[in-house]
Design an enzyme around this catalytic site. Structure first.
Site, short mmCIF file in Angstrom:
data_model
loop_
_atom_site.label_atom_id
_atom_site.label_comp_id
_atom_site.label_asym_id
_atom_site.label_seq_id
_atom_site.Cartn_x
_atom_site.Cartn_y
_atom_site.Cartn_z
N GLU A 133 -2.32 5.96 -8.30
CA GLU A 133 -3.27 6.96 -7.76
C GLU A 133 -3.13 8.24 -8.55
O GLU A 133 -2.03 8.72 -8.79
CB GLU A 133 -2.98 7.20 -6.27
CG GLU A 133 -3.90 8.28 -5.66
CD GLU A 133 -3.77 8.38 -4.13
OE1 GLU A 133 -3.66 7.31 -3.47
OE2 GLU A 133 -3.76 9.51 -3.60
N ASP B 130 0.86 -1.19 0.00
CA ASP B 130 0.00 0.00 0.00
C ASP B 130 0.90 1.24 0.00
O ASP B 130 1.88 1.30 0.76
CB ASP B 130 -0.85 -0.05 1.29
CG ASP B 130 -1.92 1.03 1.33
OD1 ASP B 130 -2.47 1.36 0.27
OD2 ASP B 130 -2.21 1.52 2.44
N HIS C 186 -7.81 10.12 4.20
CA HIS C 186 -7.27 9.20 5.21
C HIS C 186 -7.52 9.73 6.62
O HIS C 186 -7.34 10.92 6.88
CB HIS C 186 -5.76 9.04 5.03
CG HIS C 186 -5.36 8.40 3.73
ND1 HIS C 186 -4.85 9.11 2.67
CD2 HIS C 186 -5.39 7.11 3.33
CE1 HIS C 186 -4.58 8.28 1.68
NE2 HIS C 186 -4.90 7.06 2.05
N ASN D 36 -9.98 0.53 1.07
CA ASN D 36 -8.90 0.45 2.05
C ASN D 36 -9.35 0.98 3.41
O ASN D 36 -9.93 2.07 3.48
CB ASN D 36 -7.73 1.33 1.60
CG ASN D 36 -6.93 0.74 0.47
OD1 ASN D 36 -7.38 -0.18 -0.20
ND2 ASN D 36 -5.75 1.27 0.26
N THR E 168 -12.23 4.51 6.58
CA THR E 168 -12.67 4.89 7.94
C THR E 168 -13.62 6.08 7.91
O THR E 168 -13.28 7.12 7.34
CB THR E 168 -11.43 5.24 8.81
OG1 THR E 168 -10.68 4.06 8.97
CG2 THR E 168 -11.83 5.82 10.16
P1 13P Z 1 -8.21 5.03 6.68
O1 13P Z 1 -7.09 5.02 7.68
O2 13P Z 1 -8.86 6.37 6.57
O3 13P Z 1 -9.18 3.93 6.88
O4 13P Z 1 -7.54 4.81 5.25
C1 13P Z 1 -6.70 3.69 5.04
C2 13P Z 1 -6.11 3.69 3.70
O5 13P Z 1 -6.60 4.28 2.77
C3 13P Z 1 -4.87 2.91 3.51
O6 13P Z 1 -4.35 3.09 2.24
#
Ligand code: 13P
Length: 283
Positions: free
Chosen positions: A134, A82, A180, A230, A211
């Site tokens: 991205e 990632d 994020h 994600n 999230t």
């Molecule tokens: P969050 O921490 O907002 O869930 O995002 C995680 C993410 O996108 C990892 O690449």
């Protein structure tokens, strides 16, 4: 059964109208919770690490740990890099037999992003490893998140079409209001923009920053081409809160016992995301 090519999981989800949840995991315990929960729910799942996780265990060690645990489960899963930040890290993960890699040059100029991703595809594809790029930038929802720059830039559909054609990436991470970390208030997803991106781009789309995005927005986004979601902060926060409260109450200072108890807060988050992405029962 070994990890499968990430593209196999995500292409199938794209075709069948759900998304594969993709979770950041930092070591044996978190990998075990993710894989065993997905196995129980018969869901395909992605275990991923970024540069922060790969500081504590280098790619070869992390992949060996993940693969040993994977060998004990019959779950359909992929192992993914990632937010790779260099071709050297991408190469280390290719050598460690990750089954998907992301190289994130979303804050760099378009031409530089294209050239680097094309090179990542050249190295990864012959090994059956898929590549995520991205375009636009998924920034931070709050300053405590480790991922992303402060500000986001939305993804432009015409540029996205050119980007995918010129790089050959297998998945495209898009910025459509997702960020994020923990949103300040309700997030606002630009679903109209997502619809235009879906029409312009021939590959599955990825939503970072899961999230805090409401279930209805996730379900709507899956209908508009999002096939990988994600998630990290939500269960990292639960993990930290669990340890903090155990340690500040002085209940228990023995690290293995404290870590064992964090499962009670991580597992429900994994279950929730398997359910709302529509991945439950798809493996
Ligand atoms: P969050 O921490 O907002 O869930 O995002 C995680 C993410 O996108 C990892 O690449």
């Amino acid at each position: 059964m070994d990890f499968l090519p990430l593209k196999d999981l995500v292409d199938r989800a794209y075709r069948d109208g759900y998304a594969v949840p993709s979770f950041c995991a930092w070591g044996a315990e978190s990998i075990e919770i993710i894989l065993s929960t997905a196995e129980r729910m018969r869901a395909p799942v992605i275990v991923m690490q970024g540069p922060f996780e790969l500081e504590s265990l280098k790619p070869a060690v992390m992949a060996a740990v993940a693969r040993a645990i994977k060998g004990l489960h019959s779950v359909t899963a992929a192992l993914h890099l990632d937010h790779g930040d260099s071709l050297d890290l991408v190469q280390a993960c290719i050598d460690a037999r990750y089954t998907g890699v992301m190289l994130d040059l979303s804050v760099r100029p378009f031409a530089e992003n294209v050239a680097a991703l094309r090179e990542a595809v050249r190295r990864a594809r012959p090994r059956g490893i898929s590549v995520e790029g991205e375009l636009g930038h998924v920034g931070k929802a709050d300053e405590k998140s480790a991922e992303g720059e402060a500000a986001s830039t939305l993804t432009d559909p015409a540029e996205a079409a050119r980007y995918v054609a010129e790089t050959g990436v297998d998945q495209l991470a898009v910025s459509v209001g997702n960020k994020h970390g923990f949103y300040q208030g309700e997030p606002h997803m630009e679903l109209g923009l997502l619809e235009r991106l879906h029409a312009a781009v021939p590959v599955p789309l990825v939503m970072h920053g899961g999230t805090g995005i409401p279930e209805a927005d996730i379900r709507a986004s899956v209908k508009l081409g999002i096939a990988k979601v994600n998630v990290a902060s939500e269960f990292v926060h639960g993990f930290r809160q669990s340890l903090t409260s155990q340690w500040t109450k002085g209940e228990n200072l023995w690290a293995p016992m404290a870590i064992t108890r964090t499962r009670a807060v991580i597992e429900p988050v994994i279950e929730k995301w398997i359910r709302i992405t529509g991945a439950e029962g798809r493996a």
